[in-house]
Design a protein around this motif. Structure first.
Motif, PDB file in Angstrom:
ATOM      1  N   GLN A  74       0.907  -1.236  -0.031  1.00 51.36           N
ATOM      2  CA  GLN A  74      -0.153  -0.050   0.026  1.00 51.36           C
ATOM      3  C   GLN A  74       0.771   1.264   0.066  1.00 51.36           C
ATOM      4  OE1 GLN A  74      -3.139   0.903  -0.073  1.00 51.36           O
ATOM      5  NE2 GLN A  74      -2.861   2.827   0.587  1.00 51.36           N
ATOM      6  N   LEU A  75       1.807   1.270   0.817  1.00 57.48           N
ATOM      7  CA  LEU A  75       2.790   2.322   0.811  1.00 57.48           C
ATOM      8  C   LEU A  75       3.434   2.633  -0.450  1.00 57.48           C
ATOM      9  CD1 LEU A  75       4.284   2.094   4.445  1.00 57.48           C
ATOM     10  CD2 LEU A  75       2.474   3.395   3.698  1.00 57.48           C
ATOM     11  N   ILE A  76       3.950   1.404  -1.109  1.00 58.24           N
ATOM     12  CA  ILE A  76       4.700   1.432  -2.511  1.00 58.24           C
ATOM     13  C   ILE A  76       3.641   2.209  -3.545  1.00 58.24           C
ATOM     14  CG2 ILE A  76       5.515   0.340  -4.338  1.00 58.24           C
ATOM     15  CD1 ILE A  76       6.731  -1.689  -2.398  1.00 58.24           C
ATOM     16  N   VAL A  77       2.463   1.833  -3.607  1.00 56.57           N
ATOM     17  CA  VAL A  77       1.639   2.400  -4.646  1.00 56.57           C
ATOM     18  C   VAL A  77       1.499   4.009  -4.332  1.00 56.57           C
ATOM     19  CG1 VAL A  77      -1.142   2.355  -5.187  1.00 56.57           C
ATOM     20  CG2 VAL A  77       0.259   0.168  -4.821  1.00 56.57           C
ATOM     21  N   ALA A  78       1.122   4.358  -2.794  1.00 57.70           N
ATOM     22  CA  ALA A  78       1.150   5.719  -2.497  1.00 57.70           C
ATOM     23  C   ALA A  78       2.169   6.519  -3.039  1.00 57.70           C
ATOM     24  CB  ALA A  78       0.768   5.865  -1.215  1.00 57.70           C
ATOM     25  N   GLU A  79       3.424   5.851  -2.838  1.00 55.43           N
ATOM     26  CA  GLU A  79       4.593   6.631  -3.302  1.00 55.43           C
ATOM     27  C   GLU A  79       4.691   6.941  -4.810  1.00 55.43           C
ATOM     28  OE1 GLU A  79       8.065   8.844  -2.978  1.00 55.43           O
ATOM     29  OE2 GLU A  79       6.990   8.137  -1.325  1.00 55.43           O
ATOM     30  N   GLN A  80       4.364   5.851  -5.539  1.00 54.04           N
ATOM     31  CA  GLN A  80       4.450   6.057  -6.691  1.00 54.04           C
ATOM     32  C   GLN A  80       3.547   7.213  -7.367  1.00 54.04           C
ATOM     33  OE1 GLN A  80       3.271   2.135  -8.347  1.00 54.04           O
ATOM     34  NE2 GLN A  80       5.277   1.373  -8.013  1.00 54.04           N
ATOM     35  N   GLY A  81       2.191   7.410  -6.842  1.00 55.47           N
ATOM     36  CA  GLY A  81       1.314   8.403  -7.160  1.00 55.47           C
ATOM     37  C   GLY A  81       1.923   9.780  -6.886  1.00 55.47           C
ATOM     38  N   ARG A  82       3.169  10.024  -6.042  1.00 55.81           N
ATOM     39  CA  ARG A  82       3.751  11.183  -5.966  1.00 55.81           C
ATOM     40  C   ARG A  82       4.697  11.584  -6.728  1.00 55.81           C
ATOM     41  NH1 ARG A  82       2.334  10.115  -0.120  1.00 55.81           N
ATOM     42  NH2 ARG A  82       4.816   9.193   0.080  1.00 55.81           N
ATOM     43  N   THR A  83       5.058  10.969  -7.771  1.00 51.34           N
ATOM     44  CA  THR A  83       6.136  11.295  -8.734  1.00 51.34           C
ATOM     45  C   THR A  83       5.574  12.540  -9.779  1.00 51.34           C
ATOM     46  OG1 THR A  83       5.579   9.507 -10.367  1.00 51.34           O
ATOM     47  CG2 THR A  83       6.865   8.986  -8.530  1.00 51.34           C
ATOM     48  N   PHE A  84       6.577  12.908 -10.328  1.00 48.69           N
ATOM     49  CA  PHE A  84       6.229  13.788 -11.423  1.00 48.69           C
ATOM     50  C   PHE A  84       5.455  13.423 -12.438  1.00 48.69           C
ATOM     51  CE2 PHE A  84      10.609  16.120 -10.292  1.00 48.69           C
ATOM     52  CZ  PHE A  84      10.045  16.895  -9.220  1.00 48.69           C
ATOM     53  N   ALA A  85       5.826  12.041 -12.739  1.00 47.08           N
ATOM     54  CA  ALA A  85       5.037  11.588 -13.970  1.00 47.08           C
ATOM     55  C   ALA A  85       3.545  11.469 -13.585  1.00 47.08           C
ATOM     56  CB  ALA A  85       5.889  10.186 -14.699  1.00 47.08           C
ATOM     57  N   VAL A 246       5.016  19.185  -6.052  1.00 47.94           N
ATOM     58  CA  VAL A 246       5.177  17.757  -6.142  1.00 47.94           C
ATOM     59  C   VAL A 246       6.846  17.924  -5.933  1.00 47.94           C
ATOM     60  CG1 VAL A 246       5.377  15.556  -7.278  1.00 47.94           C
ATOM     61  CG2 VAL A 246       3.304  17.131  -7.469  1.00 47.94           C
ATOM     62  N   SER A 247       7.544  17.094  -5.180  1.00 46.11           N
ATOM     63  CA  SER A 247       8.905  17.019  -4.991  1.00 46.11           C
ATOM     64  C   SER A 247       9.444  15.553  -5.289  1.00 46.11           C
ATOM     65  CB  SER A 247       9.176  17.463  -3.450  1.00 46.11           C
ATOM     66  OG  SER A 247       8.825  18.846  -3.361  1.00 46.11           O
ATOM     67  N   LEU A 248      10.657  15.647  -5.629  1.00 50.48           N
ATOM     68  CA  LEU A 248      11.464  14.296  -6.006  1.00 50.48           C
ATOM     69  C   LEU A 248      12.712  14.242  -5.905  1.00 50.48           C
ATOM     70  CD1 LEU A 248       9.767  11.486  -6.775  1.00 50.48           C
ATOM     71  CD2 LEU A 248      10.510  12.057  -9.300  1.00 50.48           C
ATOM     72  N   PRO A 249      13.501  13.375  -5.370  1.00 51.51           N
ATOM     73  CA  PRO A 249      14.924  13.413  -5.325  1.00 51.51           C
ATOM     74  C   PRO A 249      15.401  13.586  -6.894  1.00 51.51           C
ATOM     75  CG  PRO A 249      14.250  11.618  -3.934  1.00 51.51           C
ATOM     76  CD  PRO A 249      12.983  12.102  -4.704  1.00 51.51           C
ATOM     77  N   LEU A 250      16.469  14.523  -7.023  1.00 49.61           N
ATOM     78  CA  LEU A 250      16.972  14.529  -8.447  1.00 49.61           C
ATOM     79  C   LEU A 250      17.725  13.305  -9.083  1.00 49.61           C
ATOM     80  CD1 LEU A 250      18.085  16.252 -10.943  1.00 49.61           C
ATOM     81  CD2 LEU A 250      20.086  16.872  -9.418  1.00 49.61           C
ATOM     82  N   ASP A 251      18.128  12.522  -8.064  1.00 47.78           N
ATOM     83  CA  ASP A 251      18.524  11.056  -8.413  1.00 47.78           C
ATOM     84  C   ASP A 251      17.437  10.341  -9.156  1.00 47.78           C
ATOM     85  OD1 ASP A 251      21.282  10.967  -8.219  1.00 47.78           O
ATOM     86  OD2 ASP A 251      21.108   9.749  -6.061  1.00 47.78           O
ATOM     87  N   ARG A 252      16.351  10.509  -8.690  1.00 48.43           N
ATOM     88  CA  ARG A 252      15.316   9.526  -9.315  1.00 48.43           C
ATOM     89  C   ARG A 252      15.040  10.058 -10.534  1.00 48.43           C
ATOM     90  NH1 ARG A 252      11.364   7.908  -5.756  1.00 48.43           N
ATOM     91  NH2 ARG A 252      10.025   7.264  -7.519  1.00 48.43           N
ATOM     92  N   VAL A 253      14.916  11.556 -10.833  1.00 48.01           N
ATOM     93  CA  VAL A 253      14.719  12.098 -12.182  1.00 48.01           C
ATOM     94  C   VAL A 253      15.767  11.396 -13.037  1.00 48.01           C
ATOM     95  CG1 VAL A 253      14.455  14.162 -13.505  1.00 48.01           C
ATOM     96  CG2 VAL A 253      13.852  13.921 -11.216  1.00 48.01           C
ATOM     97  N   LEU A 254      16.806  11.399 -12.668  1.00 45.43           N
ATOM     98  CA  LEU A 254      17.867  11.070 -13.638  1.00 45.43           C
ATOM     99  C   LEU A 254      18.027   9.521 -13.884  1.00 45.43           C
ATOM    100  CD1 LEU A 254      20.879  12.790 -11.977  1.00 45.43           C
ATOM    101  CD2 LEU A 254      19.858  13.412 -14.007  1.00 45.43           C
ATOM    102  N   LEU A 255      17.353   8.613 -13.042  1.00 47.87           N
ATOM    103  CA  LEU A 255      17.595   7.119 -13.278  1.00 47.87           C
ATOM    104  C   LEU A 255      16.306   6.773 -13.805  1.00 47.87           C
ATOM    105  CD1 LEU A 255      18.672   5.995 -10.077  1.00 47.87           C
ATOM    106  CD2 LEU A 255      20.147   5.989 -11.999  1.00 47.87           C
ATOM    107  N   ASP A 256      15.113   7.661 -13.932  1.00 50.43           N
ATOM    108  CA  ASP A 256      13.808   7.125 -14.506  1.00 50.43           C
ATOM    109  C   ASP A 256      13.571   8.395 -15.612  1.00 50.43           C
ATOM    110  OD1 ASP A 256      11.346   6.667 -15.332  1.00 50.43           O
ATOM    111  OD2 ASP A 256      10.453   6.890 -13.111  1.00 50.43           O
TER     112      ASP A 256
END
Length: 406
Positions: A74-85, A246-256
């Motif tokens: 449940q926490l993983i699904v909720a975290e995915q909804g908070r990405t930029f995409a 919406v906030s996201l680590p820069l590393d996540r943007v570079l990897l995804d």
């Protein structure tokens, strides 16, 4: 046997008194110690106290959640909804639409004999060739008004805001039919005042980037500002789009690559220096604040970085993660009528029972958040062992004193 002299009688009386005093002290010490086991030194609350969720120092409800595979998913699904995409999605390139305040250039071509705009253009006509060659006239640049309009000679007033330059050109051509000879119109946005994004924060140089029909993306804007000044793993990007933040680590943007979204006019990009960390307390081998990368850290990895649990003290059923959680993350796990903190958060304690072998898989799927507190309670027998150790030392001391007296 009766004593034969005053000295022996006195010595026997003293011995009896000391033995009686020792027994009395031992009894009192044992009773007081057993009644005060819970007051012995400790690094935090007991496992049962944490599981109860009761607190006298927090005015809001504390929700205790058993950390299972279902909760981790449940926490993983909720975290995915908070990405930029997921939160902002893809939008059409902002440079293709005309906005209020933009400056437009109109070039109008006419087939010979070009009379209408040829006269208006005069020597400013773009064609210097033979008289029978098509002529192009560039009108004065037009700024889109607050109500989204521009006015052209012989074409009148046009609503242009929110439309593409090609759509406006076709409307101008239609309005000039019968006035100009086979008119053809080209419209360009020379100063895209509204189609811009702002880049601020911990970057080399804050800037405003104009958007074009190419469709500039997030990393394009970051590059236009000269990049970030701090290590990539400690940077967070925040996009403000209208009421959405919406906030996201820069590393996540570079990897995804999906997170490198197309920007929209008016976006504000803030680069934040935000080193992530969690705090480890209780019956662990290393009580410390532990930094971690913006790409994330699982609970299993976090326990590994602090050396794991202390085998001599830790309760394997008492691994807890304290967090101020976003209520939307809990979904159906959110209790009804829960009292939240002033900033809209819910104090949550996640409990992991590590006596279950499957809990190690759950710990790998549970991501730690910034400012989490990982606490491991003492095993139930730890306080008793402490008391027995204190009692043994005290008893030996009393016996030693008694032996010296005798």
């Amino acid at each position: 046997m009766a004593c034969t002299d005053d000295f022996s009688c006195t010595d026997e009386k003293l011995s009896r008194n000391w033995r009686r005093a020792i027994r009395t002290c031992s009894t009192l010490l044992l009773s007081a110690g057993l009644a005060a086991c819970s007051s012995l030194g400790s690094s935090g609350p007991s496992g049962s106290a944490v599981r109860s969720g009761n607190s006298m120092s927090v005015s809001t409800d504390i929700h205790v959640v058993e950390l299972t595979d279902t909760v981790a998913r449940q926490l993983i699904v909720a975290e995915q909804g908070r990405t930029f995409a997921d939160a902002l999605g893809e939008v059409p390139p902002a440079g293709t639409r005309i906005g209020r305040g933009d400056v437009l250039d109109f070039a109008i071509w006419e087939s010979p004999p070009a009379a209408l705009f040829g006269v208006l253009g005069g020597e400013a006509g773009l064609s210097k060739g033979p008289a029978l060659a098509p002529r192009a006239t560039s009108l004065l640049e037009q700024m889109v008004t607050e109500d989204g309009r521009v006015t052209l000679p012989f074409a009148g007033t046009l609503n242009v805001a929110g439309r593409t330059p090609q759509q406006v050109a076709r409307e101008v051509e239609a309005r000039l039919v019968g006035k100009a000879h086979e008119p053809q119109v080209i419209v360009r946005v020379t100063q895209p005042v509204t189609a811009m994004v702002t880049v601020v924060g911990d970057v080399a140089a804050s800037t405003r980037l104009p958007l074009t029909a190419k469709g500039e993306r997030l990393l394009d804007a970051l590059a236009s500002a000269g990049g970030v000044k701090q290590p990539v793993g400690k940077m967070t990007l925040r996009i403000t789009r209208g009421a959405k933040v919406v906030s996201l680590p820069l590393d996540r943007v570079l990897l995804d690559p999906r997170q490198n979204i197309t920007l929209q006019a008016g976006d504000i990009i803030t680069a934040l220096y935000q080193p992530y960390s969690f705090t480890a307390l209780g019956a662990v081998r290393n009580n410390a604040e532990v930094p971690f990368e913006g790409t994330g850290l699982s609970l299993a990895q976090g326990l590994g970085r602090i050396g794991g649990l202390d085998d001599n003290r830790a309760s394997i059923r008492g691994v807890f993660v304290f967090r101020f959680e976003n209520p939307a993350t809990l979904g159906p796990l959110l209790p009804t009528n829960a009292r939240l903190t002033p900033d809209g958060r819910l104090p949550v304690i996640y409990r992991l029972n590590m006596s279950d072998p499957g809990s190690f898989f759950v710990a790998q799927g549970f991501a730690l958040s910034d400012k989490d507190v990982v606490y491991v309670s003492n095993a139930p027998l730890t306080d008793i062992q402490k008391f027995i150790g204190i009692l043994s030392q005290t008893s030996f001391s009393i016996v030693g004193v008694a032996n010296q007296v005798r």
